[in-house]
Every structure is written in C-alpha cells, then in structure tokens.
Design a protein around this motif. Structure first.
Motif, PDB file in Angstrom:
ATOM      1  N   ALA B 177       0.842  -1.198   0.000  1.00  0.00           N
ATOM      2  CA  ALA B 177       0.000   0.000   0.000  1.00  0.00           C
ATOM      3  C   ALA B 177       0.879   1.250   0.000  1.00  0.00           C
ATOM      4  O   ALA B 177       0.570   2.241  -0.672  1.00  0.00           O
ATOM      5  CB  ALA B 177      -0.922  -0.006   1.207  1.00  0.00           C
ATOM      6  N   GLU B 179       3.994   1.335  -1.163  1.00  0.00           N
ATOM      7  CA  GLU B 179       4.617   1.359  -2.492  1.00  0.00           C
ATOM      8  C   GLU B 179       3.639   1.958  -3.515  1.00  0.00           C
ATOM      9  O   GLU B 179       4.029   2.736  -4.385  1.00  0.00           O
ATOM     10  CB  GLU B 179       5.001  -0.067  -2.884  1.00  0.00           C
ATOM     11  CG  GLU B 179       6.230  -0.163  -3.751  1.00  0.00           C
ATOM     12  CD  GLU B 179       6.619  -1.607  -4.015  1.00  0.00           C
ATOM     13  OE1 GLU B 179       7.699  -1.993  -3.552  1.00  0.00           O
ATOM     14  OE2 GLU B 179       5.853  -2.349  -4.671  1.00  0.00           O
ATOM     15  N   ASN B 180       2.365   1.587  -3.371  1.00  0.00           N
ATOM     16  CA  ASN B 180       1.338   2.113  -4.274  1.00  0.00           C
ATOM     17  C   ASN B 180       1.128   3.621  -4.106  1.00  0.00           C
ATOM     18  O   ASN B 180       0.470   4.248  -4.927  1.00  0.00           O
ATOM     19  CB  ASN B 180       0.010   1.377  -4.054  1.00  0.00           C
ATOM     20  CG  ASN B 180      -0.027   0.034  -4.766  1.00  0.00           C
ATOM     21  OD1 ASN B 180       0.809  -0.248  -5.622  1.00  0.00           O
ATOM     22  ND2 ASN B 180      -0.998  -0.791  -4.411  1.00  0.00           N
ATOM     23  N   CYS B 181       1.633   4.193  -3.018  1.00  0.00           N
ATOM     24  CA  CYS B 181       1.533   5.644  -2.820  1.00  0.00           C
ATOM     25  C   CYS B 181       2.537   6.399  -3.700  1.00  0.00           C
ATOM     26  O   CYS B 181       2.485   7.631  -3.778  1.00  0.00           O
ATOM     27  CB  CYS B 181       1.782   6.004  -1.351  1.00  0.00           C
ATOM     28  SG  CYS B 181       0.384   5.620  -0.283  1.00  0.00           S
ATOM     29  N   ASP B 182       3.456   5.678  -4.320  1.00  0.00           N
ATOM     30  CA  ASP B 182       4.418   6.306  -5.227  1.00  0.00           C
ATOM     31  C   ASP B 182       5.155   7.473  -4.529  1.00  0.00           C
ATOM     32  O   ASP B 182       5.176   8.600  -5.004  1.00  0.00           O
ATOM     33  CB  ASP B 182       3.667   6.796  -6.483  1.00  0.00           C
ATOM     34  CG  ASP B 182       4.623   7.258  -7.576  1.00  0.00           C
ATOM     35  OD1 ASP B 182       5.776   6.787  -7.578  1.00  0.00           O
ATOM     36  OD2 ASP B 182       4.220   8.100  -8.402  1.00  0.00           O
ATOM     37  N   SER B 257      -0.103  11.720  -1.096  1.00  0.00           N
ATOM     38  CA  SER B 257      -0.826  10.477  -1.349  1.00  0.00           C
ATOM     39  C   SER B 257      -1.670  10.136  -0.132  1.00  0.00           C
ATOM     40  O   SER B 257      -1.352  10.525   0.993  1.00  0.00           O
ATOM     41  CB  SER B 257       0.121   9.333  -1.697  1.00  0.00           C
ATOM     42  OG  SER B 257       1.184   9.281  -0.803  1.00  0.00           O
ATOM     43  N   MET B 259      -3.974   6.943   1.733  1.00  0.00           N
ATOM     44  CA  MET B 259      -4.166   5.492   1.783  1.00  0.00           C
ATOM     45  C   MET B 259      -5.447   5.173   2.549  1.00  0.00           C
ATOM     46  O   MET B 259      -5.633   5.647   3.662  1.00  0.00           O
ATOM     47  CB  MET B 259      -2.961   4.851   2.479  1.00  0.00           C
ATOM     48  CG  MET B 259      -2.999   3.329   2.526  1.00  0.00           C
ATOM     49  SD  MET B 259      -1.738   2.634   3.639  1.00  0.00           S
ATOM     50  CE  MET B 259      -0.214   3.161   2.889  1.00  0.00           C
ATOM     51  N   THR B 304      -1.870  10.568  -5.420  1.00  0.00           N
ATOM     52  CA  THR B 304      -2.144   9.147  -5.593  1.00  0.00           C
ATOM     53  C   THR B 304      -2.969   8.627  -4.427  1.00  0.00           C
ATOM     54  O   THR B 304      -2.676   8.938  -3.270  1.00  0.00           O
ATOM     55  CB  THR B 304      -0.823   8.352  -5.663  1.00  0.00           C
ATOM     56  OG1 THR B 304      -0.042   8.877  -6.718  1.00  0.00           O
ATOM     57  CG2 THR B 304      -1.076   6.878  -5.915  1.00  0.00           C
ATOM     58  N   SER B 306      -4.092   5.172  -2.600  1.00  0.00           N
ATOM     59  CA  SER B 306      -3.750   3.754  -2.496  1.00  0.00           C
ATOM     60  C   SER B 306      -4.800   3.061  -1.644  1.00  0.00           C
ATOM     61  O   SER B 306      -5.152   3.552  -0.572  1.00  0.00           O
ATOM     62  CB  SER B 306      -2.357   3.633  -1.861  1.00  0.00           C
ATOM     63  OG  SER B 306      -2.137   2.317  -1.395  1.00  0.00           O
ATOM     64  N   LYS B 331      -4.301   3.251  -6.964  1.00  0.00           N
ATOM     65  CA  LYS B 331      -3.655   1.941  -7.053  1.00  0.00           C
ATOM     66  C   LYS B 331      -4.187   1.057  -5.943  1.00  0.00           C
ATOM     67  O   LYS B 331      -4.352   1.502  -4.809  1.00  0.00           O
ATOM     68  CB  LYS B 331      -2.144   2.083  -6.921  1.00  0.00           C
ATOM     69  CG  LYS B 331      -1.498   2.733  -8.131  1.00  0.00           C
ATOM     70  CD  LYS B 331       0.001   2.648  -8.008  1.00  0.00           C
ATOM     71  CE  LYS B 331       0.672   3.060  -9.308  1.00  0.00           C
ATOM     72  NZ  LYS B 331       2.127   2.888  -9.201  1.00  0.00           N
ATOM     73  N   THR B 332      -4.416  -0.197  -6.271  1.00  0.00           N
ATOM     74  CA  THR B 332      -5.058  -1.069  -5.296  1.00  0.00           C
ATOM     75  C   THR B 332      -4.782  -2.529  -5.607  1.00  0.00           C
ATOM     76  O   THR B 332      -3.923  -2.841  -6.429  1.00  0.00           O
ATOM     77  CB  THR B 332      -6.576  -0.760  -5.255  1.00  0.00           C
ATOM     78  OG1 THR B 332      -7.195  -1.548  -4.257  1.00  0.00           O
ATOM     79  CG2 THR B 332      -7.246  -1.002  -6.596  1.00  0.00           C
ATOM     80  N   THR B 335      -2.905  -8.193  -1.949  1.00  0.00           N
ATOM     81  CA  THR B 335      -1.444  -8.096  -1.902  1.00  0.00           C
ATOM     82  C   THR B 335      -0.747  -9.235  -2.652  1.00  0.00           C
ATOM     83  O   THR B 335      -1.145 -10.399  -2.528  1.00  0.00           O
ATOM     84  CB  THR B 335      -1.000  -8.128  -0.435  1.00  0.00           C
ATOM     85  OG1 THR B 335      -1.741  -7.125   0.243  1.00  0.00           O
ATOM     86  CG2 THR B 335       0.494  -7.851  -0.316  1.00  0.00           C
TER      87      THR B 335
END
Lengths: 226, 389
Positions: B177, B179-182, B257, B259, B304, B306, B331-332, B335
C-alpha cells in the motif's frame, strides 16, 4: 455474359466459405457471424467445399429435416500460457478430454477420424454418441460433428491461435448442440449445464489449469464444520 | 482437529472437523503453530460476504510446520518451518509470471462466481468465502496448502513466530500500500485507519522515504500506537474534520498520497454515515466507502490514492468528479505476498522492523469466539489477536 443462377450460388457459397474461414481464424466473436447458418454446415463447408452449402443454411438443412429448431450455440475463449503445439497435442488425443470435461465419462478413439463418447446423465445413466473429425490442421484447428443416431446431435471446433508477443495461445471453442426434446432433455441439461456458456467456460478453465499449473484447483475433499 | 468455523453472522465456533488430507500433487499439509485474526475476517464475521457457508473454516494468516507433502512438491521438506501467503498462486500463469500473484488465473475453482460481479477472477484465498475459492482456512490445528511449491516460505532459524507471522498478509499489505503511494522525497502520506495494516502502512511509508505520515482514526489506543510506535502524526476524526486538518497540516496543498486502510466497513459521521449504514443494512450497497471518499477529496491535485482496504462489491456516492478533475491516480489490489516476502523477511532479519509490536492479545485457538468479539468491538484495547492451536 450474364451470370446464371448456378454461378451466383457458387459465388455466394465460395464467399460464405471464405468469410467463415477468416472468421474462425481471426480475433472476432465467431457466433456474431453465425447469422442464419448452422455451425455444422459451416464447418462442413469449409472442410469440404460445395456439398455443404444446403446444409449450411439452417432453414432446409439437417436441423429442419430432423425437426430440431432449438439449437444451442456456445462460444468461449481462454488464453493459456503454453505453446499451441503442446495444447493441440493434448487435445487431439481425445481420450484426454475427460480429464477436464467433468461431464464426460470416457472418449474412446475408434479410428483416426471417429471416436465414441460417453457422458454422465442423471440417475447413473449415460448418453452416448459417435463423432467424426471433420477437419484438422496440426497445432491450429480441430472440428467435429456427431454422426447420425447420436443421443445428442452436436458439432463444434476448437482453435489454437498464438497470442501476440509470446503471450501464450488463445484457445477458442465454439459448439452447437440440439436437445432432442422429451425424456432426454433433462439428461442434456445435466450434461451441458443449465448455463452452457458457464459450463464450457469452466471446462476451458480446467484445461488451462491442467496445462499451466499441472493440476486442477479444487476443494473437494477438504474438511468443514458441521 | 479443532478449527474455527463460521456459522452465520457473528457466530463463529471452534468445531471438531476431519483433518485435512493431500488432494492434489502440489499440496502440503501444515501443522499450525500460530494463526491470527485479520481485520478483513471481520467482514466475514459481520456477514457481509454472501458466499460464506455454514461450517467454513476461517483464517488466512497462519504458519507452522510441514507434516505431509504431495508427490510434486520437491522444494520443501517435512519438518520445515514455513509461513503461508494468504493468496494462493500457481506460479506459472500470465499473472504469476508478471509478479502479480494475487491475480493468479488458476487458483480459484469458483472463478465463475466472481466473474459475474467483477468480469474476471483474482486468485483464490484461504478461508475467505466461496467466491475466492472456498478454501478451508488456517485458524485450525492443520491446513492444506495448495500449490505448496510456490506457496510455502521457509523461515530461517532464530526468528520467532511472532516476528514472521505477519509476512502472511498484513506486513506485505501495508508495504504494498505504501509502495502504491508512489512516494517521492518530501512527500506527506495520509493514512485512514490505524489498525494493523495502517500501522504497517505508516512504517512502510517511512521505509520508502516519506517525509511525514499522518494517520487518521478515532480509537484512542490505535492513535496512540500510530503515534508512539509507528511514529505518525495523528488526527482523531471525531474531534476534528480530517480533511480540514490535513489541509492545514500540509501548508494548504494536501497530502501527496492518501491510503484507505479501512475498507468496506468504514464508520462515517453525520448524515453520510447514516446513509451508508442504512443502505448496507438493506443490502442496497455492499460496502461503506467513507474513508475512500475522504481520501479522494483530501488528496492534493495530481496525487495518488492507495487502497489496501478490502471492498467486495458496490459503493455509492463516489466523488468521481474530484478524482477526475484533480487528476488523481488510484492503485489497489489484494497483496502480491509472494513478491514482498523475501525483501520484508530481510528487513525483519536486519532489525529494520519487528512486526510483533502490534500484537495486543495472545489467546488459545479455543478462545476464538471471544477473540472475534473483542476484536470487532475494539474491547480491551484489542488491535491484533494471535491464536495458538
């Protein structure tokens, strides 16, 4: 010179056969192109040319001759992460099919073209038929049709088409079958499922599991609370 | 064996059931030494998944010792101590080959159920309803692990169960999650939900270079853990408007970002909260997306969102106008545990993180009904329960 009606028919037939061949080989949805044609007729036309044009039209073809107006057609495609040759080899040995087609009890190869199929029916009964391979092209295409006297009149093809950029092989199955009505109808519903699309889809998925993962995912036989 | 079985909404019982056995050549049987209850198990407990059946064995966070192997499993041995990812993956399909393990094509025997709702089916999961395969879970004494040659990870000596148990799900989930935050240098990450995934999301965001992490919840002990142990700044959304607070705390620009570590049973406030609870109760909406709505609105332009929080169905009133006009990215996904297992094990080994800090309750497997009860109602400061068979 004016064209005769015979010329016209030959022309139509040839166009139709060509259209079919390209439809089956291409990326479109085959059933959208089926229109008024029976699948059996179209497959026969592509394999054998002229004889089949009459049979290729539903009206006046075998369907009507046998009093069947309720054919069911199904089309399903799955992409499998294996080369076409490997998938074709497994499938072409028709006796392998019951490994992933749950409703089949057995397929026995009688000759290069003919095979005998036995499928489970309710109450421990079974239905049987013989089928002939109409056409086969190695690593690409197999079409078949049941022969006269089948409990379930059916025909279809499976096509193996390499996906772009080494993304495996697109395996497409198109089938048509005619429930004969009466007592056997219940058996047919059981065999092909109440939702034939889903049933054929599940069988293709099991084929994919077997080819990619080496086994078919299942939970049958696992514990649960009472 | 004993196993935690679901029998209906808020009705879990410890039943005696047959021991699992090898069914397929790539199976293994594990004798479970530690197993945990996940926040996502509460969605099943609360009856929000229509494909649960009475008697289903729950649990997808478990580890133990290999006691039996199918004929095709050659890379693990009887007696090995192993951790089991909650996602079941074949290792050979298009998706597994692309490191997208939770999207495996071949592990869900009930894929047709999901296809009707989602178009295509993701991977099978342990103990998580029939739409994700109906696999018996790991809140039990033993479990069958399919595709064991890709789904078992050996644990090096010298690490305790509690240090590695959360590699099954929530540690990689928080990490993915983040990482998906960029995350870029200087970034501020806002995280809704200070449950276990939120806590690991905070820690992972720092590991990935976040400048600041701001966590949002309303449960005092969770906010305390987020602040003191995960080192986030915190917002109690019952005391202040989270969106307004985030704007003020980020110089009026908004978090880079956001989450959503809450998912489908978010607690809304005021009219919006009432709307979602009523619709969900009437089954007009399967999921309550309060956190996700807030995350979208609070996120800075071009940021972003997530989403590690679990959703299963349909939601209402999504602020798509904000999402589109602010040019956000979302992004989702479940896992890809297999992808993160080894890198995170290394971080545990070299002392960067000891995930056991989130455990508040250690109970016997037989105490599972009580454990679910206190976890759901956040009684007794419960944040994470580990069960010992």
């Amino acid at each position: 010179m004016a064209s005769t009606s015979q010329d016209k028919q030959n022309q139509d037939e040839s166009n139709e056969t060509g259209r079919w061949a390209s439809l089956i080989g291409g990326g479109a949805m085959v059933l959208m192109g089926l229109r008024q044609r029976s699948l059996r007729g179209a497959l026969t036309a592509i394999a054998g040319g002229t004889l089949a044009y009459q049979a290729a039209t539903k009206k006046g073809g075998i369907q009507e001759a046998l009093g069947m107006d309720k054919t069911i057609t199904v089309e399903k495609t799955v992409t499998i992460n294996k080369p076409a040759a490997e998938l074709y080899r497994f499938w072409r040995n028709l006796e392998n099919l019951p490994h992933f087609m749950k409703h089949l009890k057995s397929v026995t190869v009688i000759s290069d073209k003919r095979s005998h199929w036995v499928a489970n029916a309710p109450m421990g009964a079974s239905v049987e038929w013989d089928a002939d391979i109409i056409e086969e092209r190695e690593n690409e295409f197999i079409s078949w049709a049941s022969v006269e006297g089948a409990d379930v009149d059916n025909s279809g093809f499976v096509r193996f088409k390499p996906a772009p950029a080494d993304r495996g092989t697109e395996v497409k199955v198109v089938m048509e079958y005619a429930p004969p009505g009466g007592a056997v109808t219940a058996a047919i519903a059981k065999i092909f499922g109440e939702e034939p699309e889903q049933q054929i889809g599940d069988e293709l998925r099991r084929f994919k599991m077997l080819m990619e993962a080496g086994e078919i995912a299942t939970t049958e036989g696992q514990p649960k609370g009472s | 064996m004993k196993a935690v079985c679901w029998h209906g909404t808020t009705d879990v019982r410890v039943d005696t059931v047959p021991d699992p056995k090898i069914i397929n050549p790539r199976d293994a049987i594990i004798k479970i030494t530690s197993t945990a209850i996940c926040g996502s198990d509460l969605h099943l407990y609360d009856g929000y998944n229509p494909t649960m059946k009475s008697g289903d064995i729950l649990g997808h966070e478990f580890m133990g010792e290999v006691v039996e192997l199918g004929s095709a499993v050659k890379n693990v041995n009887i007696g090995d101590r192993v951790v089991v990812p909650f996602t079941i993956s074949c290792g050979s399909c298009f998706f597994c080959n692309r490191d997208l393990w939770s999207l495996c094509d071949n592990s869900n025997p009930n894929a047709w159920m999901v296809e009707k709702i989602m178009g295509y089916s993701p991977a099978g999961l342990f103990g998580y309803s029939h739409m994700t395969g109906g696999y018996a879970g790991g809140q039990a004494e033993y479990a069958r692990v399919p595709f064991a040659d890709t789904g078992l990870f050996k644990i090096p000596d010298g690490l305790t169960d509690e240090q590695v148990l959360f590699l099954t799900d929530i540690l990689p989930t928080g990490y993915m999650a983040a990482e998906n935050c960029d995350i870029q240098p200087g970034d501020t990450v806002a995280i809704w939900g200070c449950g276990p995934v939120g806590q690991f999301g905070i820690r992972s965001a720092y590991m990935l270079g976040a400048e600041r992490v701001i966590a949002i919840d309303r449960v005092p002990e969770r906010l305390k853990m987020a602040k003191e142990q995960s080192k986030a700044e915190v917002i109690n959304y019952e005391e202040v408007d989270a969106g307004e607070a985030l704007k003020e705390m980020t110089g009026g620009r908004g978090p880079d970002s956001c989450m959503d570590a809450v998912g489908m049973e978010a607690h809304g406030t005021g009219l919006e909260g009432f709307y979602d609870e009523a619709k969900q109760a009437l089954r007009l909406e399967t999921d309550r997306p309060t956190a996700l709505r807030q995350a979208i609105v609070a996120c800075r332009k071009g940021g972003t969102v997530s989403v590690p929080g679990v959703y299963t169905g349909f939601v209402d009133k999504m602020p798509l106008g904000a999402f589109m006009n602010k040019g956000l990215t979302m992004k989702t996904g479940q896992t890809h545990v297999h992808r993160y297992f080894r890198p995170l094990l290394e971080r545990i080994q070299n002392g960067e993180i000891d995930p056991s800090y989130i455990i508040t309750h250690r109970l016997k497997l037989e105490e599972a009904p009580h454990a679910y009860e206190i976890f759901k109602h956040k009684k007794d400061n419960c944040i994470k329960v580990v069960l010992k068979p």
